[in-house]
Design a protein around this motif. Structure first.
Motif, mmCIF file in Angstrom:
data_model
loop_
_atom_site.group_PDB
_atom_site.id
_atom_site.type_symbol
_atom_site.label_atom_id
_atom_site.label_comp_id
_atom_site.label_asym_id
_atom_site.label_seq_id
_atom_site.Cartn_x
_atom_site.Cartn_y
_atom_site.Cartn_z
ATOM 1 N N VAL A 107 8.878 9.574 -1.534
ATOM 2 C CA VAL A 107 7.680 9.853 -0.747
ATOM 3 C C VAL A 107 7.526 11.365 -0.682
ATOM 4 N N GLY A 108 6.397 11.872 -1.176
ATOM 5 C CA GLY A 108 6.137 13.303 -1.075
ATOM 6 C C GLY A 108 6.123 14.057 -2.385
ATOM 7 N N ASP A 109 6.206 13.369 -3.510
ATOM 8 C CA ASP A 109 6.197 14.067 -4.799
ATOM 9 C C ASP A 109 4.859 14.754 -5.056
ATOM 10 N N SER A 138 0.839 -1.196 0.000
ATOM 11 C CA SER A 138 0.000 0.000 0.000
ATOM 12 C C SER A 138 0.877 1.249 0.000
ATOM 13 N N ARG A 139 0.449 2.248 -0.741
ATOM 14 C CA ARG A 139 1.177 3.516 -0.826
ATOM 15 C C ARG A 139 0.212 4.663 -0.523
ATOM 16 N N ASN A 140 0.705 5.717 0.081
ATOM 17 C CA ASN A 140 -0.203 6.815 0.401
ATOM 18 C C ASN A 140 -0.906 7.291 -0.872
ATOM 19 N N VAL A 177 -0.430 10.691 -8.117
ATOM 20 C CA VAL A 177 0.548 11.390 -8.965
ATOM 21 C C VAL A 177 1.301 10.405 -9.849
ATOM 22 N N SER A 178 1.753 9.304 -9.269
ATOM 23 C CA SER A 178 2.501 8.314 -10.035
ATOM 24 C C SER A 178 1.618 7.662 -11.094
ATOM 25 N N LYS A 184 11.826 12.840 4.749
ATOM 26 C CA LYS A 184 12.952 13.750 5.021
ATOM 27 C C LYS A 184 14.012 13.649 3.942
ATOM 28 N N THR A 185 13.976 12.560 3.157
ATOM 29 C CA THR A 185 14.995 12.352 2.129
ATOM 30 C C THR A 185 14.445 12.614 0.741
ATOM 31 N N ILE A 186 13.390 13.427 0.631
ATOM 32 C CA ILE A 186 12.766 13.674 -0.665
ATOM 33 C C ILE A 186 13.774 14.264 -1.652
ATOM 34 N N ARG A 187 13.761 13.718 -2.864
ATOM 35 C CA ARG A 187 14.641 14.185 -3.932
ATOM 36 C C ARG A 187 13.785 14.906 -4.974
ATOM 37 N N VAL A 188 14.071 16.158 -5.210
ATOM 38 C CA VAL A 188 13.294 16.943 -6.168
ATOM 39 C C VAL A 188 13.758 16.687 -7.585
#
Length: 339
Positions: A300-302, A171-173, A179-180, A335-339
């Motif tokens: 996580v967080g895109d 499961s993913r948020n 978005v994906s 916290k490790t989100i990559r833009v």
């Protein structure tokens, strides 16, 4: 809750609704869904079930590596679509994976995105070995009189059910999933093309291919305590992949060899898999991988780059309404989100 009411022209052209769920006409014809109702599940099958774009391929690679005793060359000898039979997916005139699966040796690795009511019914049957044993108990003779009958022994029958086939649900948020999945539609030849606003609206009402995220995730979350079900969150995999690998290993009974865990974590990292042609679907006939890579960011967080403030507020309200009694919560920012 409405985000848009615009009708997308090619939705009806490229998809059809079967059993109340939208499917791709080209790869999930009605016959496939009908035939799956009689598909036999074996007691040692491993079934990975997910809503699309929730970490499916990531989990498949972990299972593949464990299945082959952490031999990476053997695990990646075949393309992912040959290792896991995608039950509800048929391309052109190829033999349908669910037909191929019938002749595969055990244990079979199976994959599906289907909603509960369209899965093979045997997935929900208590397919198990039955152990029966007897205990012998002596009647209490403390109140017997001299004329009483001799003491009797009672036989008690006990039955124990033990599940064997196993389901891993990832499961993913829902914000990152939306978005994906939106970007996935842009890169797949036969999927409808949406604007972000239109897609989000369709996603929220469950009118996208494979139906409602909310219904699927709520159901499998409710099954998480079943012994044959392992519920894993994408965000857990992103935060602590080694712990998830060990959890999957224990669940399947396929141990990680001494000293191999770090190697598996590296092999199954997002960057490693993105460059692995056996798992990145770069040679899939229906993928426009150059313009829209199958493995895009893996973060996580895109969603924060897509959702407006109004969309976020409306979506949060919708989530609370749909999932209020489930207790299912997610991490939405890493916290490790990559833009």
């Amino acid at each position: 809750m409405e985000f848009s009411t615009k009708k997308i022209d090619d939705v009806e052209l490229n998809t059809h609704i079967v059993g109340g769920v939208r499917h791709r006409r080209q790869v999930t014809p009605r016959k496939v869904l009908q035939d799956l109702q009689t598909f036999e599940i074996r007691t040692d099958d491993v079934v990975v079930i997910t809503y699309p774009k929730s970490g499916t391929t990531w989990m498949q690679e972990i299972v593949s590596v464990l299945r082959h005793n952490c031999d990476f060359q053997k695990a990646d000898q075949d393309f992912m679509r040959e290792r896991f039979m995608f039950l509800d997916h048929q391309i052109g005139n190829e033999i349908a994976p669910y037909i191929k699966a019938k002749t595969q040796p055990s244990p079979r690795l199976l994959k599906t995105h289907l909603q509960k009511h369209q899965l093979p019914p045997q997935i929900f049957a208590k397919k198990a070995k039955v152990y029966m044993y007897f205990t012998c108990m002596k009647r209490n003779t403390s109140h017997q009189t001299p004329t009483s009958s001799p003491p009797h022994h009672f036989i008690s029958l006990h039955t124990v059910y033990s599940f064997f086939f196993q389901v891993i649900f990832v499961s993913r948020n829902p914000k990152d999933t939306a978005v994906s999945y939106f970007n996935f539609h842009l890169g797949v030849v036969d999927l409808p093309k949406y604007t972000w606003q239109d897609f989000l609206h369709s996603f929220c009402i469950g009118d996208v291919v494979y139906g409602s995220w909310f219904e699927m995730n709520a159901y499998w979350w409710s099954q998480r305590k079943q012994k044959h079900v392992l519920f894993v969150k994408y965000e857990e995999m992103h935060q602590d992949l080694s712990s998830v690998i060990l959890k999957v290993s224990k669940f399947l009974g396929w141990p990680v060899p001494d000293g191999k865990l770090a190697d598996i974590v590296l092999h199954c990292s997002f960057d490693s898999m993105k460059s692995n042609r056996k798992v990145n679907f770069s040679e899939h006939p229906l993928m426009n991988i150059e313009s829209y890579p199958f493995m895009r960011k893996g973060i996580v967080g895109d969603w924060i780059h897509y959702f407006t403030k109004t969309q976020t507020e409306k979506f949060d309200e919708l989530y609370e309404h749909k999932m209020q009694n489930t207790g299912l919560q997610f991490e939405y920012i890493s916290k490790t989100i990559r833009v």
